[in-house]
Design a protein around this motif. Structure first.
Motif, PDB file in Angstrom:
ATOM      1  N   LEU A  69      28.219 -91.224 -20.003  1.00 43.93           N
ATOM      2  CA  LEU A  69      26.608 -91.628 -19.540  1.00 43.93           C
ATOM      3  C   LEU A  69      26.870 -93.364 -19.245  1.00 43.93           C
ATOM      4  O   LEU A  69      26.666 -92.866 -18.658  1.00 43.93           O
ATOM      5  CB  LEU A  69      25.463 -91.597 -20.760  1.00 43.93           C
ATOM      6  CG  LEU A  69      25.428 -90.056 -21.323  1.00 43.93           C
ATOM      7  CD1 LEU A  69      24.075 -89.810 -22.407  1.00 43.93           C
ATOM      8  CD2 LEU A  69      24.753 -89.312 -19.836  1.00 43.93           C
ATOM      9  N   ALA A  70      27.815 -93.894 -19.777  1.00 41.16           N
ATOM     10  CA  ALA A  70      28.647 -95.472 -19.695  1.00 41.16           C
ATOM     11  C   ALA A  70      28.921 -94.596 -18.484  1.00 41.16           C
ATOM     12  O   ALA A  70      28.768 -95.674 -17.410  1.00 41.16           O
ATOM     13  CB  ALA A  70      28.751 -96.574 -20.747  1.00 41.16           C
ATOM     14  N   GLN A  71      30.051 -94.181 -17.368  1.00 40.68           N
ATOM     15  CA  GLN A  71      29.876 -94.305 -16.136  1.00 40.68           C
ATOM     16  C   GLN A  71      29.618 -93.638 -15.531  1.00 40.68           C
ATOM     17  O   GLN A  71      29.293 -94.259 -14.429  1.00 40.68           O
ATOM     18  CB  GLN A  71      31.891 -93.142 -16.339  1.00 40.68           C
ATOM     19  CG  GLN A  71      33.248 -94.478 -17.612  1.00 40.68           C
ATOM     20  CD  GLN A  71      33.706 -95.258 -16.526  1.00 40.68           C
ATOM     21  OE1 GLN A  71      33.357 -95.422 -15.460  1.00 40.68           O
ATOM     22  NE2 GLN A  71      33.650 -96.596 -17.480  1.00 40.68           N
ATOM     23  N   LEU A  72      28.662 -93.118 -15.774  1.00 39.68           N
ATOM     24  CA  LEU A  72      27.708 -92.845 -14.974  1.00 39.68           C
ATOM     25  C   LEU A  72      26.518 -93.932 -14.830  1.00 39.68           C
ATOM     26  O   LEU A  72      26.323 -94.066 -13.761  1.00 39.68           O
ATOM     27  CB  LEU A  72      27.232 -91.652 -14.654  1.00 39.68           C
ATOM     28  CG  LEU A  72      27.696 -90.070 -15.321  1.00 39.68           C
ATOM     29  CD1 LEU A  72      27.052 -89.179 -15.102  1.00 39.68           C
ATOM     30  CD2 LEU A  72      28.371 -90.102 -13.520  1.00 39.68           C
ATOM     31  N   ASP A  73      26.450 -94.690 -16.002  1.00 36.19           N
ATOM     32  CA  ASP A  73      25.259 -95.650 -14.885  1.00 36.19           C
ATOM     33  C   ASP A  73      25.652 -96.895 -14.513  1.00 36.19           C
ATOM     34  O   ASP A  73      24.864 -97.303 -13.877  1.00 36.19           O
ATOM     35  CB  ASP A  73      24.553 -95.827 -17.051  1.00 36.19           C
ATOM     36  CG  ASP A  73      23.732 -97.038 -16.875  1.00 36.19           C
ATOM     37  OD1 ASP A  73      22.391 -96.553 -16.240  1.00 36.19           O
ATOM     38  OD2 ASP A  73      23.980 -98.589 -16.837  1.00 36.19           O
ATOM     39  N   ARG A  74      26.901 -97.050 -14.280  1.00 35.56           N
ATOM     40  CA  ARG A  74      27.516 -97.535 -13.450  1.00 35.56           C
ATOM     41  C   ARG A  74      27.909 -97.699 -12.045  1.00 35.56           C
ATOM     42  O   ARG A  74      28.038 -98.520 -11.903  1.00 35.56           O
ATOM     43  CB  ARG A  74      29.360 -98.568 -14.415  1.00 35.56           C
ATOM     44  CG  ARG A  74      29.532 -99.164 -15.718  1.00 35.56           C
ATOM     45  CD  ARG A  74      30.971 -99.588 -16.504  1.00 35.56           C
ATOM     46  NE  ARG A  74      30.216-100.124 -17.411  1.00 35.56           N
ATOM     47  CZ  ARG A  74      30.733 -99.368 -18.456  1.00 35.56           C
ATOM     48  NH1 ARG A  74      31.763 -98.219 -18.500  1.00 35.56           N
ATOM     49  NH2 ARG A  74      30.690 -99.597 -19.354  1.00 35.56           N
ATOM     50  N   HIS A  75      27.698 -96.404 -12.218  1.00 35.36           N
ATOM     51  CA  HIS A  75      27.818 -95.466 -10.470  1.00 35.36           C
ATOM     52  C   HIS A  75      26.723 -94.925 -10.452  1.00 35.36           C
ATOM     53  O   HIS A  75      26.432 -93.677 -10.545  1.00 35.36           O
ATOM     54  CB  HIS A  75      28.771 -94.833 -10.497  1.00 35.36           C
ATOM     55  CG  HIS A  75      29.898 -95.999 -10.534  1.00 35.36           C
ATOM     56  ND1 HIS A  75      31.213 -96.032 -11.796  1.00 35.36           N
ATOM     57  CD2 HIS A  75      30.793 -96.609  -9.620  1.00 35.36           C
ATOM     58  CE1 HIS A  75      31.697 -96.326 -11.862  1.00 35.36           C
ATOM     59  NE2 HIS A  75      31.879 -97.549 -10.795  1.00 35.36           N
ATOM     60  N   PRO A  76      25.148 -95.730 -10.513  1.00 40.02           N
ATOM     61  CA  PRO A  76      24.142 -94.761 -10.239  1.00 40.02           C
ATOM     62  C   PRO A  76      23.803 -94.031  -9.184  1.00 40.02           C
ATOM     63  O   PRO A  76      23.271 -93.118  -9.956  1.00 40.02           O
ATOM     64  CB  PRO A  76      23.081 -95.819  -9.981  1.00 40.02           C
ATOM     65  CG  PRO A  76      23.639 -97.134 -10.027  1.00 40.02           C
ATOM     66  CD  PRO A  76      25.553 -97.222  -9.951  1.00 40.02           C
ATOM     67  N   GLY A 128      18.329 -88.814 -18.194  1.00 37.88           N
ATOM     68  CA  GLY A 128      19.410 -89.023 -18.836  1.00 37.88           C
ATOM     69  C   GLY A 128      19.650 -90.568 -18.781  1.00 37.88           C
ATOM     70  O   GLY A 128      20.480 -91.205 -19.930  1.00 37.88           O
ATOM     71  N   ARG A 129      19.431 -91.610 -17.786  1.00 35.75           N
ATOM     72  CA  ARG A 129      20.067 -92.784 -18.011  1.00 35.75           C
ATOM     73  C   ARG A 129      17.930 -93.432 -18.871  1.00 35.75           C
ATOM     74  O   ARG A 129      18.833 -94.511 -19.509  1.00 35.75           O
ATOM     75  CB  ARG A 129      19.093 -93.505 -16.736  1.00 35.75           C
ATOM     76  CG  ARG A 129      18.615 -95.212 -16.991  1.00 35.75           C
ATOM     77  CD  ARG A 129      18.303 -95.629 -15.233  1.00 35.75           C
ATOM     78  NE  ARG A 129      20.081 -95.694 -14.312  1.00 35.75           N
ATOM     79  CZ  ARG A 129      21.008 -94.851 -13.700  1.00 35.75           C
ATOM     80  NH1 ARG A 129      19.975 -93.549 -12.675  1.00 35.75           N
ATOM     81  NH2 ARG A 129      21.779 -94.990 -13.027  1.00 35.75           N
ATOM     82  N   LYS A 130      17.310 -93.296 -19.020  1.00 34.00           N
ATOM     83  CA  LYS A 130      16.240 -93.730 -20.452  1.00 34.00           C
ATOM     84  C   LYS A 130      17.250 -93.394 -22.035  1.00 34.00           C
ATOM     85  O   LYS A 130      17.123 -94.371 -22.251  1.00 34.00           O
ATOM     86  CB  LYS A 130      14.802 -93.180 -20.282  1.00 34.00           C
ATOM     87  CG  LYS A 130      14.261 -93.767 -21.249  1.00 34.00           C
ATOM     88  CD  LYS A 130      13.304 -92.896 -21.547  1.00 34.00           C
ATOM     89  CE  LYS A 130      12.032 -93.285 -21.951  1.00 34.00           C
ATOM     90  NZ  LYS A 130      10.640 -92.145 -21.983  1.00 34.00           N
ATOM     91  N   ARG A 131      17.459 -92.231 -21.823  1.00 34.36           N
ATOM     92  CA  ARG A 131      18.442 -92.193 -23.153  1.00 34.36           C
ATOM     93  C   ARG A 131      19.490 -93.385 -22.994  1.00 34.36           C
ATOM     94  O   ARG A 131      19.745 -93.945 -24.318  1.00 34.36           O
ATOM     95  CB  ARG A 131      18.955 -90.537 -23.232  1.00 34.36           C
ATOM     96  CG  ARG A 131      19.721 -90.232 -24.313  1.00 34.36           C
ATOM     97  CD  ARG A 131      18.676 -90.103 -25.561  1.00 34.36           C
ATOM     98  NE  ARG A 131      19.564 -89.486 -26.399  1.00 34.36           N
ATOM     99  CZ  ARG A 131      19.358 -89.542 -27.209  1.00 34.36           C
ATOM    100  NH1 ARG A 131      18.027 -90.242 -28.175  1.00 34.36           N
ATOM    101  NH2 ARG A 131      19.874 -89.287 -28.962  1.00 34.36           N
ATOM    102  N   PHE A 132      20.113 -92.817 -22.371  1.00 35.70           N
ATOM    103  CA  PHE A 132      21.355 -94.005 -22.500  1.00 35.70           C
ATOM    104  C   PHE A 132      21.178 -95.345 -23.138  1.00 35.70           C
ATOM    105  O   PHE A 132      21.519 -96.371 -23.153  1.00 35.70           O
ATOM    106  CB  PHE A 132      22.431 -94.134 -20.833  1.00 35.70           C
ATOM    107  CG  PHE A 132      23.566 -95.023 -21.172  1.00 35.70           C
ATOM    108  CD1 PHE A 132      24.895 -94.343 -21.775  1.00 35.70           C
ATOM    109  CD2 PHE A 132      23.568 -96.149 -20.222  1.00 35.70           C
ATOM    110  CE1 PHE A 132      25.532 -95.731 -21.415  1.00 35.70           C
ATOM    111  CE2 PHE A 132      24.356 -96.643 -20.631  1.00 35.70           C
ATOM    112  CZ  PHE A 132      25.004 -96.714 -21.166  1.00 35.70           C
ATOM    113  N   LEU A 133      20.172 -96.284 -21.882  1.00 38.20           N
ATOM    114  CA  LEU A 133      19.583 -97.217 -22.010  1.00 38.20           C
ATOM    115  C   LEU A 133      19.598 -97.547 -23.618  1.00 38.20           C
ATOM    116  O   LEU A 133      19.992 -98.540 -23.927  1.00 38.20           O
ATOM    117  CB  LEU A 133      18.531 -97.795 -21.083  1.00 38.20           C
ATOM    118  CG  LEU A 133      19.379 -97.718 -20.062  1.00 38.20           C
ATOM    119  CD1 LEU A 133      18.341 -98.050 -18.726  1.00 38.20           C
ATOM    120  CD2 LEU A 133      20.238 -98.817 -19.091  1.00 38.20           C
ATOM    121  N   LEU A 134      18.673 -96.722 -23.741  1.00 41.22           N
ATOM    122  CA  LEU A 134      18.619 -96.882 -25.650  1.00 41.22           C
ATOM    123  C   LEU A 134      19.949 -96.964 -26.295  1.00 41.22           C
ATOM    124  O   LEU A 134      19.827 -97.339 -26.992  1.00 41.22           O
ATOM    125  CB  LEU A 134      17.652 -95.860 -26.015  1.00 41.22           C
ATOM    126  CG  LEU A 134      17.084 -95.577 -27.308  1.00 41.22           C
ATOM    127  CD1 LEU A 134      16.019 -96.627 -27.578  1.00 41.22           C
ATOM    128  CD2 LEU A 134      16.085 -94.271 -27.677  1.00 41.22           C
TER     129      LEU A 134
END
Length: 182
Positions: A69-76, A128-134
């Motif tokens: 999830l962190a990798q995908l967060d870095r590449h929206p 997914g973004r909301k969950r990852f940011l938490l």
């Protein structure tokens, strides 16, 4: 042959012998780089085990899922599966399995690449973004907590030195890979 006499851990005054971990493999006669490697590995393993445990207890998830999830967060915009696999340093099969799970949970979506309709991107869904940011917010707090007893000046110095080590390792592996096989 190296002496089997254990390394003196007196400079680790607050660490009980049962907490030494991988460093306990070192013996006094070992080369300094062996001791250094074991110390780096011990620190990394200890931090990783604590983060794994906290992710499991707090979020019922695993470190590989968090990293994904962190990798995908870095590449929206999303990543192709083969690129994601390289970033995570795992096989394509592992990425496919994680992707299937995360798609099923609504955290990730597959998107057809308009430039090459045979290829797919994966990207975070809003959920997914909301969950990852938490998770990422707590992950950062955990790391701050774990490093709290390590003075800021020491953290900065270690960061600088590990950066130098990283460059040295890249140069050493480039040199080794360029050397002809004999």
């Amino acid at each position: 042959m190296a002496s089997k006499k254990p390394v003196n851990f007196r400079n680790l005054r607050l660490v009980d012998e049962h907490q030494i971990g991988l460093e306990g493999r070192a013996v006094a006669a070992d080369h300094q780089v062996v001791k250094l490697w074991l110390r780096l590995l011990s620190c990394s393993t200890q931090i990783e085990q604590e983060i794994r445990s906290r992710l499991r207890l707090r979020f019922d998830t695993t470190l590989p899922r968090f990293d994904y999830l962190a990798q995908l967060d870095r590449h929206p915009e999303g990543l192709r599966m083969n690129v994601l696999s390289k970033y995570l340093m795992v096989t394509g099969g592992n990425v496919t399995g994680l992707t299937d799970q995360l798609v099923g949970e609504g955290f990730v979506e597959r998107v057809i690449d308009e430039a090459d309709r045979r290829a797919q991107f994966v990207r975070l869904t809003p959920a997914g973004r909301k969950r990852f940011l938490l998770m990422a917010e707590e992950h950062e707090r955990w790391l701050i907590e774990l490093f709290a007893g390590f003075e800021p000046a020491h953290r900065s110095a270690l960061y600088e030195l590990l950066g130098r080590l990283r460059v040295s390792l890249v140069q050493a592996t480039d040199t080794a890979n360029a050397a002809p096989n004999t």
